[in-house]
Every structure is written in structure tokens, then in C-alpha cells.
Motif scaffolding. Structure first.
Motif, PDB file in Angstrom:
ATOM      1  N   ALA A 113       0.828  -1.206   0.000  1.00  0.00           N
ATOM      2  CA  ALA A 113       0.000   0.000   0.000  1.00  0.00           C
ATOM      3  C   ALA A 113       0.863   1.258   0.000  1.00  0.00           C
ATOM      4  CB  ALA A 113      -0.929  -0.006   1.211  1.00  0.00           C
ATOM      5  N   ALA A 114       1.968   1.215   0.735  1.00  0.00           N
ATOM      6  CA  ALA A 114       2.880   2.361   0.748  1.00  0.00           C
ATOM      7  C   ALA A 114       3.467   2.594  -0.636  1.00  0.00           C
ATOM      8  CB  ALA A 114       3.990   2.131   1.772  1.00  0.00           C
ATOM      9  N   ASP A 115       3.808   1.510  -1.325  1.00  0.00           N
ATOM     10  CA  ASP A 115       4.338   1.625  -2.684  1.00  0.00           C
ATOM     11  C   ASP A 115       3.296   2.255  -3.607  1.00  0.00           C
ATOM     12  OD1 ASP A 115       6.497   0.752  -4.700  1.00  0.00           O
ATOM     13  OD2 ASP A 115       4.689  -0.173  -5.526  1.00  0.00           O
ATOM     14  N   GLN A 116       2.035   1.828  -3.474  1.00  0.00           N
ATOM     15  CA  GLN A 116       0.960   2.403  -4.277  1.00  0.00           C
ATOM     16  C   GLN A 116       0.730   3.865  -3.933  1.00  0.00           C
ATOM     17  OE1 GLN A 116       1.018  -0.239  -6.586  1.00  0.00           O
ATOM     18  NE2 GLN A 116      -1.044   0.584  -6.865  1.00  0.00           N
ATOM     19  N   ALA A 117       0.811   4.178  -2.635  1.00  0.00           N
ATOM     20  CA  ALA A 117       0.600   5.559  -2.198  1.00  0.00           C
ATOM     21  C   ALA A 117       1.673   6.482  -2.763  1.00  0.00           C
ATOM     22  CB  ALA A 117       0.592   5.624  -0.676  1.00  0.00           C
ATOM     23  N   ALA A 118       2.918   5.975  -2.834  1.00  0.00           N
ATOM     24  CA  ALA A 118       4.020   6.792  -3.356  1.00  0.00           C
ATOM     25  C   ALA A 118       3.816   7.134  -4.827  1.00  0.00           C
ATOM     26  CB  ALA A 118       5.339   6.054  -3.163  1.00  0.00           C
ATOM     27  N   LYS A 119       3.037   6.330  -5.543  1.00  0.00           N
ATOM     28  CA  LYS A 119       2.765   6.564  -6.957  1.00  0.00           C
ATOM     29  C   LYS A 119       1.475   7.346  -7.183  1.00  0.00           C
ATOM     30  CE  LYS A 119       4.849   2.036  -7.948  1.00  0.00           C
ATOM     31  NZ  LYS A 119       4.545   0.648  -8.388  1.00  0.00           N
ATOM     32  N   SER A 120       0.782   7.688  -6.099  1.00  0.00           N
ATOM     33  CA  SER A 120      -0.534   8.324  -6.208  1.00  0.00           C
ATOM     34  C   SER A 120      -0.470   9.780  -5.789  1.00  0.00           C
ATOM     35  CB  SER A 120      -1.547   7.573  -5.328  1.00  0.00           C
ATOM     36  OG  SER A 120      -1.623   6.208  -5.682  1.00  0.00           O
ATOM     37  N   ARG A 317     -17.165  -0.878   3.445  1.00  0.00           N
ATOM     38  CA  ARG A 317     -17.354  -0.411   2.063  1.00  0.00           C
ATOM     39  C   ARG A 317     -16.264  -0.958   1.148  1.00  0.00           C
ATOM     40  NH1 ARG A 317     -17.269   4.528   3.123  1.00  0.00           N
ATOM     41  NH2 ARG A 317     -15.354   5.329   2.180  1.00  0.00           N
ATOM     42  N   LEU A 318     -15.033  -0.962   1.618  1.00  0.00           N
ATOM     43  CA  LEU A 318     -13.926  -1.451   0.798  1.00  0.00           C
ATOM     44  C   LEU A 318     -14.007  -2.951   0.566  1.00  0.00           C
ATOM     45  CD1 LEU A 318     -10.973   0.596   2.345  1.00  0.00           C
ATOM     46  CD2 LEU A 318     -12.197   1.063   0.219  1.00  0.00           C
ATOM     47  N   LEU A 319     -14.571  -3.670   1.536  1.00  0.00           N
ATOM     48  CA  LEU A 319     -14.674  -5.120   1.428  1.00  0.00           C
ATOM     49  C   LEU A 319     -15.995  -5.576   0.827  1.00  0.00           C
ATOM     50  CD1 LEU A 319     -13.094  -6.053   4.879  1.00  0.00           C
ATOM     51  CD2 LEU A 319     -12.122  -6.566   2.642  1.00  0.00           C
ATOM     52  N   GLY A 320     -16.930  -4.647   0.670  1.00  0.00           N
ATOM     53  CA  GLY A 320     -18.224  -5.003   0.106  1.00  0.00           C
ATOM     54  C   GLY A 320     -19.054  -5.882   1.017  1.00  0.00           C
ATOM     55  N   THR A 321     -19.079  -5.542   2.316  1.00  0.00           N
ATOM     56  CA  THR A 321     -19.832  -6.327   3.279  1.00  0.00           C
ATOM     57  C   THR A 321     -20.482  -5.418   4.302  1.00  0.00           C
ATOM     58  OG1 THR A 321     -19.699  -8.098   4.935  1.00  0.00           O
ATOM     59  CG2 THR A 321     -17.821  -6.613   4.780  1.00  0.00           C
ATOM     60  N   ASN A 322     -21.545  -5.892   4.913  1.00  0.00           N
ATOM     61  CA  ASN A 322     -22.174  -5.182   6.030  1.00  0.00           C
ATOM     62  C   ASN A 322     -21.971  -5.929   7.342  1.00  0.00           C
ATOM     63  OD1 ASN A 322     -23.318  -3.025   4.493  1.00  0.00           O
ATOM     64  ND2 ASN A 322     -24.897  -4.440   3.758  1.00  0.00           N
ATOM     65  N   ASP A 323     -21.264  -7.046   7.284  1.00  0.00           N
ATOM     66  CA  ASP A 323     -21.104  -7.897   8.462  1.00  0.00           C
ATOM     67  C   ASP A 323     -19.901  -7.469   9.295  1.00  0.00           C
ATOM     68  OD1 ASP A 323     -23.255  -9.427   7.612  1.00  0.00           O
ATOM     69  OD2 ASP A 323     -21.974 -10.823   6.496  1.00  0.00           O
ATOM     70  N   THR A 324     -20.038  -7.622  10.599  1.00  0.00           N
ATOM     71  CA  THR A 324     -18.921  -7.405  11.526  1.00  0.00           C
ATOM     72  C   THR A 324     -18.822  -8.617  12.444  1.00  0.00           C
ATOM     73  OG1 THR A 324     -20.329  -6.253  13.131  1.00  0.00           O
ATOM     74  CG2 THR A 324     -19.166  -4.893  11.486  1.00  0.00           C
ATOM     75  N   THR A 325     -17.695  -8.705  13.141  1.00  0.00           N
ATOM     76  CA  THR A 325     -17.475  -9.816  14.060  1.00  0.00           C
ATOM     77  C   THR A 325     -16.693  -9.310  15.261  1.00  0.00           C
ATOM     78  OG1 THR A 325     -16.698 -12.108  14.202  1.00  0.00           O
ATOM     79  CG2 THR A 325     -15.275 -10.553  13.012  1.00  0.00           C
ATOM     80  N   LYS A 326     -16.488 -10.173  16.242  1.00  0.00           N
ATOM     81  CA  LYS A 326     -15.598  -9.902  17.366  1.00  0.00           C
ATOM     82  C   LYS A 326     -14.677 -11.106  17.514  1.00  0.00           C
ATOM     83  CE  LYS A 326     -18.697  -6.700  19.692  1.00  0.00           C
ATOM     84  NZ  LYS A 326     -19.394  -6.310  20.945  1.00  0.00           N
ATOM     85  N   VAL A 327     -13.446 -10.865  17.986  1.00  0.00           N
ATOM     86  CA  VAL A 327     -12.446 -11.929  18.026  1.00  0.00           C
ATOM     87  C   VAL A 327     -12.079 -12.267  19.464  1.00  0.00           C
ATOM     88  CG1 VAL A 327     -11.501 -11.452  15.741  1.00  0.00           C
ATOM     89  CG2 VAL A 327     -10.582 -10.221  17.722  1.00  0.00           C
ATOM     90  N   GLU A 371      -4.769  -6.917  -0.122  1.00  0.00           N
ATOM     91  CA  GLU A 371      -4.248  -5.939  -1.080  1.00  0.00           C
ATOM     92  C   GLU A 371      -5.364  -5.076  -1.647  1.00  0.00           C
ATOM     93  OE1 GLU A 371      -1.917  -6.871  -4.414  1.00  0.00           O
ATOM     94  OE2 GLU A 371      -0.187  -7.575  -3.270  1.00  0.00           O
ATOM     95  N   ARG A 372      -6.474  -5.708  -2.021  1.00  0.00           N
ATOM     96  CA  ARG A 372      -7.592  -4.944  -2.592  1.00  0.00           C
ATOM     97  C   ARG A 372      -8.132  -3.942  -1.578  1.00  0.00           C
ATOM     98  NH1 ARG A 372      -8.926 -10.078  -4.716  1.00  0.00           N
ATOM     99  NH2 ARG A 372     -10.486 -10.426  -3.070  1.00  0.00           N
ATOM    100  N   MET A 373      -8.251  -4.367  -0.324  1.00  0.00           N
ATOM    101  CA  MET A 373      -8.739  -3.455   0.704  1.00  0.00           C
ATOM    102  C   MET A 373      -7.804  -2.264   0.873  1.00  0.00           C
ATOM    103  SD  MET A 373      -9.537  -4.116   4.756  1.00  0.00           S
ATOM    104  CE  MET A 373      -7.792  -4.197   5.248  1.00  0.00           C
ATOM    105  N   LEU A 374      -6.499  -2.526   0.959  1.00  0.00           N
ATOM    106  CA  LEU A 374      -5.564  -1.428   1.176  1.00  0.00           C
ATOM    107  C   LEU A 374      -5.375  -0.567  -0.068  1.00  0.00           C
ATOM    108  CD1 LEU A 374      -2.905  -3.025   3.568  1.00  0.00           C
ATOM    109  CD2 LEU A 374      -5.064  -1.870   4.089  1.00  0.00           C
ATOM    110  N   ASP A 375      -5.505  -1.175  -1.254  1.00  0.00           N
ATOM    111  CA  ASP A 375      -5.547  -0.352  -2.467  1.00  0.00           C
ATOM    112  C   ASP A 375      -6.727   0.598  -2.403  1.00  0.00           C
ATOM    113  OD1 ASP A 375      -3.313  -1.527  -3.573  1.00  0.00           O
ATOM    114  OD2 ASP A 375      -4.417  -2.845  -4.938  1.00  0.00           O
ATOM    115  N   GLY A 376      -7.836   0.103  -1.838  1.00  0.00           N
ATOM    116  CA  GLY A 376      -9.009   0.958  -1.668  1.00  0.00           C
ATOM    117  C   GLY A 376      -8.748   2.098  -0.693  1.00  0.00           C
TER     118      GLY A 376
END
Length: 383
Positions: A113-120, A317-327, A371-376
């Protein structure tokens, strides 16, 4: 994925077991980030060879998004590994190596993500923080936390990348680790009934802690989002005595409690202290020095984030879900949440399936999803 895989290979190669220094992996991460124009601030530990790192890419500003990870891993000794634990290997869609799931897979994704950010062309900064000694009770972040507020400002979200199977986790229990030292009398075992056996105090203390646990199971707060929906007390270690023919004058218990946000740790501690006082008092008519003293060894806060928080909504929103959990496991998320930063836990891999186990691995699909989430995230900062 090529950069992420290359980076993960390098990261796994560093033997960053908590008992060892982590300076080499931090130097590698810092060099990677400096090469991409990041502003980096090392966060040295009082321990020689240990340090954290804060970095940001993009325009200076108080907001942005913060990504958080720890660099240490658990030991491999005593585990039946069938491959070199500190060398990344691949079999089909699985990448093997200590830390691939917990949590160098996420660290590699952060660097991608840092590499992508440096190019953005960012409008807000991407902020990254790397800690040490998380695996021994969030020790590193506790040493770092005094400097963190001035560095991070007020990010609108913090993603802590512990392995959740890329589910958005909005909660986990807090924890305190404690030691109870039980004081009795030494004497010859042939006259044992004349003396106060410290192991007897320890046994009574365990019984009292079990009663407290039973009370919380019946009457304490409940949160059905957890596998165990109430606060828990666990005795993990008991020691005492020097020889069979000597009545023990000292015994110790190492124990913990893991608490829901609704059960204040101060309240749990008060109940434990009451048990210790009652056990000691029971033996003082026979020995004035009979005692049970409690010392807190470590503690970290839990997380109980609203599903509607900015961090939760952004991750969903980035993951395309409305679900949450607890760990079930603890993380550093509570420290950022306590600073007023909306925080969630979301990262690749399964803690239950792969974390802390021999032949630890991560699935390629999990890294790709991260990767997709952090690209988002980077696109969000560029909007």
C-alpha cells in the motif's frame, strides 16, 4: 502480488521472535519506505535492539488513515515443523513460514500500500505504525504510546491487521495478567499440621478464583458475539515447595482475566482482591504472617467499536460487506481506540486455523483480498 510476495519472503526471513531484537526488520521496513519518499520516525525501546517505527506518505496533515502491525512472532521451538520456519515456501495456494498469518502477511500488504501511495496523488496522508513485543502482551505499544498521539494526529480510521479472515472485527476483550504470592510457614513435614502450608493458600485461592469465574458466567455482562460470551478468569501456572519433607512457605499463581467492555477491570480486580484477603485471613489465627498478595504483571485494553464508526464503515465499504465480528484474541487496537481514533481489526489469515501453529501458512486469496482493501484505502486518500 509480486511485490507483496517478494516483501513477505524478506519479512519471514527475519527471526523476530519476541525474545530477540527486531532492529533488522525495522531497518528493512524503514529503507523500503524511505525509498518511496516516506517520512519516518524510529521509536526506540528501553530494551537494546528493540524499536518501533512510524511513517507517513503524502501531504502532511492530522487526518488520513492509519495502518498498524506488529513485527514480532511467537517461538517455533517444540513445534513439529516440517519445513524451515524462517524461509518462505509455497505449496499450491499456500505460503508457509512463521508469521505469514500473524502478522507479516499484513505487514507485506502495508508495504504494498505504501508503494501504491508513493505513486498516487494523495490528498490525505497514509500513516503506518509498526510495533514490537505484541506477542508477549502488547508490551511494545505500551512503551511507544506516549509518543504516538503527537505523531499520528487524528486519523479518521485505523486498521489493525491481525488475522480475521478479512472480516471486520469491531471488538475483543481486554486482559490483565497477575501473580498471587502465597506466604505460609516452613517446617518439617513430619509436623506438617502445625504449620501453614503455602500451597494450601494457593489451592484455596484457585478455588476462590473459580467461584469468581462462576459468578461472571451467571451474573456478569454477556456479549453473544464472542465464543465465550462472558468475562473469564484462568490460572495458567502454580509453583511452590522445595522438597517433599519441607512444608512450603511460599507458593505462587500466575493467572489472568479477560473482560468484556461492560465489566470494568477495576470491578473484577476488586473481587479478586477480596478473595485474596479472605484466604489470607482464614490462616492468620494459626500464623500471623499468612498472606496472599496480588501483583499486576501486565494489562491491555479491549476494543468495543460501534459498527457505525467511520473505521467500520470504511472497511465494510472497501470489502463489500455489512457484516462485523468480534475476536477472541487481544490486539493493539484498544490503545488507538483509547486515543479517540476510530479503530477496527481486519487482516488476512485465520488465527484459529493457522496462528501460532507449526507449519503456519496463509492463503494467497487472503493476501489478495487484503491488497484490494488497502488499495481501496489509497484510492480513498486520493479522492
Amino acid at each position: 502480488m509480486s511485490l507483496t510476495l517478494e516483501t513477505l519472503e524478506r519479512l519471514v526471513g527475519f527471526e523476530t521472535v519476541s525474545a530477540k531484537p527486531n532492529a533488522e526488520i525495522i531497518a528493512y521496513i524503514e529503507d523500503f519506505l524511505l525509498a518511496r519518499g516516506a517520512r519516518c520516525v524510529p521509536l526506540p525501546s528501553p530494551q537494546v535492539g528493540k524499536l518501533g517505527l512510524y511513517a507517513e506518505i503524502g501531504p502532511e496533515g492530522p487526518h488520513g488513515v492509519l495502518l498498524s502491525a506488529h513485527t514480532d512472532v511467537v517461538p517455533v521451538e517444540g513445534q513439529p515443523w516440517t519445513r524451515a520456519p524462517f524461509a518462505l515456501s509455497r505449496e499450491g495456494t499456500r505460503l508457509f513460514g512463521r508469521g505469514t498469518t500473524d502478522m507479516k502477511g499484513y505487514v507485506a500488504s502495508m508495504l504494498h500500500a505504501a508503494d501504491q501511495a508513493a505513486k498516487s496523488d494523495l490528498n490525505e496522508p497514509l500513516k503506518l505504525i509498526f510495533s514490537y513485543d505484541e506477542e508477549i502482551g502488547c508490551v511494545g505499544i505500551q512503551e511507544m504510546i506516549g509518543r504516538v498521539p503527537d505523531l499520528i494526529g487524528s486519523p479518521r480510521a485505523c486498521f489493525v491487521g491481525e488475522p480475521t479472515g478479512m472480516q471486520v472485527a469491531i471488538g475483543h476483550k481486554g486482559k490483565a495478567a497477575l501473580e498471587a504470592v502465597c506466604t505460609g510457614q516452613a517446617g518439617h513435614s513430619s509436623l506438617a499440621p502445625r504449620f501453614v502450608n503455602a500451597l494450601h493458600l494457593a489451592a484455596d485461592m484457585i478455588a476462590g478464583l473459580r467461584d469468581v469465574q462462576d459468578w461472571f458466567a451467571r451474573n456478569g455482562a454477556r456479549d453473544e458475539a464472542y465464543d465465550v460470551p462472558f468475562s473469564t478468569i484462568h490460572v495458567g501456572k502454580m509453583e511452590g515447595g522445595t522438597a517433599l519433607n519441607i512444608v512450603p512457605e511460599r507458593a505462587s499463581l500466575t493467572f489472568e482475566f479477560r473482560h468484556l467492555a461492560s465489566d470494568a477491570p477495576e470491578m473484577i480486580m476488586a473481587r479478586i482482591t477480596e478473595v485474596a484477603g479472605r484466604v489470607g485471613a482464614h490462616y492468620r489465627d494459626r500464623f500471623d504472617g499468612a498472606d496472599v498478595s496480588i501483583t499486576q504483571l501486565n494489562a491491555y485494553p479491549g476494543l468495543d467499536a460501534p459498527a457505525a464508526s467511520e473505521a467500520s464503515q470504511l472497511a465494510a465499504r472497501l470489502l463489500g460487506t455489512n457484516d462485523t465480528t468480534k475476536v477472541a484474541f487481544g490486539t493493539e487496537a484498544g490503545f488507538f481506540d483509547a486515543l479517540g481514533v476510530p479503530t477496527i481489526v481486519c487482516g488476512p489469515g485465520s488465527m484459529a486455523g493457522q496462528g501460532h501453529k507449526a507449519d503456519e501458512f496463509i492463503e494467497l486469496a487472503q493476501l489478495e483480498a487484503c491488497e484490494r482493501m488497502l488499495d481501496g484505502v489509497v484510492k480513498e486518500l486520493s479522492a
